[in-house]
Scaffold this active site. Structure first.
Site: not given
Ligand code: GLA
Length: 386
Positions: A33-34, A122, A126-127, A172, A221
């Site tokens: 993640e990230h 939300g 990833s909608s 995503d 973010y």
């Molecule tokens: C969101 C972003 C992704 C990724 C994640 C965290 O979903 O769209 O690109 O950075 O956060 O892992």
């Protein structure tokens, strides 16, 4: 269901069948993640929550979009639309027409489109990428153009970065474009190489939605991303993918302590993602649990993108019957956790997590097992429900 809803609404509004139906899935991320905007590793999977889009040419005026879940949005001129001209959810449509034109694919025509889906909004699944890919597939199909799905994913990322204004990585869009039923994907976000990995049948992937909307996601973010860029400057490297803990420790004294912590998360998370792949291949369930928990704790303490409810949800899952591992998934700041659960224990897991989460957070959490799905595609007319 959502496909039927979109098609019927289209027929009601326009008195004819749509020429194209496009479908694109949401995603979960098992670990990593990230790390994607640091050119690192991620482990997402497309899930059986989809956005459906029913559309036809709309040559007589502006593009008109309606969402059954999010309402109408102002019309736009698809052939000339530019960043700043469309706001709200319509930016995903306008942004794709713009980004595909920018990529040299030519102009895309105005459309009438109805969107319906069951990707929770939300919740960190990833909608937004699903909407982007659905629009991309729709316009390609409608105009008879072809494009490798990896390229469409990159275009969708550009839409997100430059049109919607979130400086996201590629995870995503790649998950929604390249998902494969039954498999998660170990993705190297530098080379975009994918190694599909089977999730064993005895394990279920479960979304544990805190039902708390994400807050301040865009600004927080983008701030995390800038902190990672600062860490790269401090370390004299191009991307945190190229750092290890000894380099980071050597530079620690000259680094801002917050930037140091952010970099520590990315470096350790990349290693966890690689180790997770091996643990999954070896069926080492204990190690999978340790790595998922380590990921959550690092996101909570070093990257500071968790929330009280995400922590309560993860803790409820860690103690639940049949839980192999659990962690927050997606950008954070609210949304959902993902858990890997022994399929045989699904009901006991759900009951435990819901009870404990209600006690601690005072909220009803949605616990939803999901299937891993194929990526975005057009649905041929013969499959159109009548
Ligand atoms: C969101 C972003 C992704 C990724 C994640 C965290 O979903 O769209 O690109 O950075 O956060 O892992």
């Amino acid at each position: 269901m959502s496909q039927l809803v979109a098609v019927e609404e289209f027929q009601k509004l326009y008195g004819r069948d749509p020429e194209v139906i496009a479908v694109a899935p949401g995603r979960i991320n098992l670990i990593g993640e990230h790390t994607d905007y640091n050119e690192g590793f991620v482990f997402p999977a497309a899930i059986d929550k989809h956005v459906f889009l029913a559309a036809s040419y709309g040559p007589e005026g502006l593009s008109t979009l309606k969402s059954m879940e999010m309402g109408d949005c102002p019309g736009f001129e698809a052939t000339t639309v530019k960043p700043g001209e469309v706001h709200g959810w319509g930016a995903y449509g306008g942004g794709m027409a713009w980004a595909m034109r920018e990529a040299g694919l030519g102009e895309f025509p105005n459309v009438h489109a109805v969107v319906s889906g069951d990707v929770p909004i939300g919740s960190g699944v990833s909608s937004s990428a699903a909407l982007e890919l659905a629009f991309g597939v729709m316009w390609l199909q409608l105009t008879g153009r072809e494009l490798p799905m990896k390229e469409l994913a990159l275009i969708a990322q550009k839409c997100e970065n430059k049109f919607v204004g979130v400086n996201s990585g590629i995870m995503d869009q790649m998950a929604s474009a390249m998902g494969k039923a039954g498999f998660a994907m170990f993705l190297d976000t530098r080379s975009l190489d994918i190694q599909y990995a089977k999730v064993p049948d005895e394990l279920s992937v479960v979304i544990c939605d805190t039902k708390t909307p994400r807050a301040l996601t865009t600004s927080a973010y983008n701030e995390r991303r800038s902190q990672c860029e600062q860490a790269c400057r401090d370390l004299g490297i191009k991307a945190l993918r190229d750092a290890d803990m000894s380099m980071l420790e050597a530079a620690r004294s000259k680094m801002d302590p917050v930037v140091y912590k952010r970099a520590r998360h990315v470096i350790t998370e990349n290693s966890r993602c690689v180790m997770f792949k091996q643990a999954l291949e070896e069926g080492d369930l204990k190690q999978i649990g340790v790595l998922m928990r380590g990921s959550h704790e690092s996101l909570r303490d070093d990257y500071e993108v968790s929330s009280r409810e995400l922590d309560q949800m993860a803790a409820a899952a860690w103690d639940a019957p049949g839980c192999v591992g659990a962690r927050m998934t997606g950008a954070g700041f609210g949304g959902a956790c993902v858990a890997l659960v022994m399929t045989a224990d699904l009901s006991a897991f759900t009951e435990h997590v819901q009870t404990v989460y209600r006690e601690k957070a005072g909220l009803h959490g949605d616990i939803t097992p999901c299937q891993l799905s194929d990526g975005a595609h057009a649905i041929v007319a013969t499959q159109t429900p009548s």
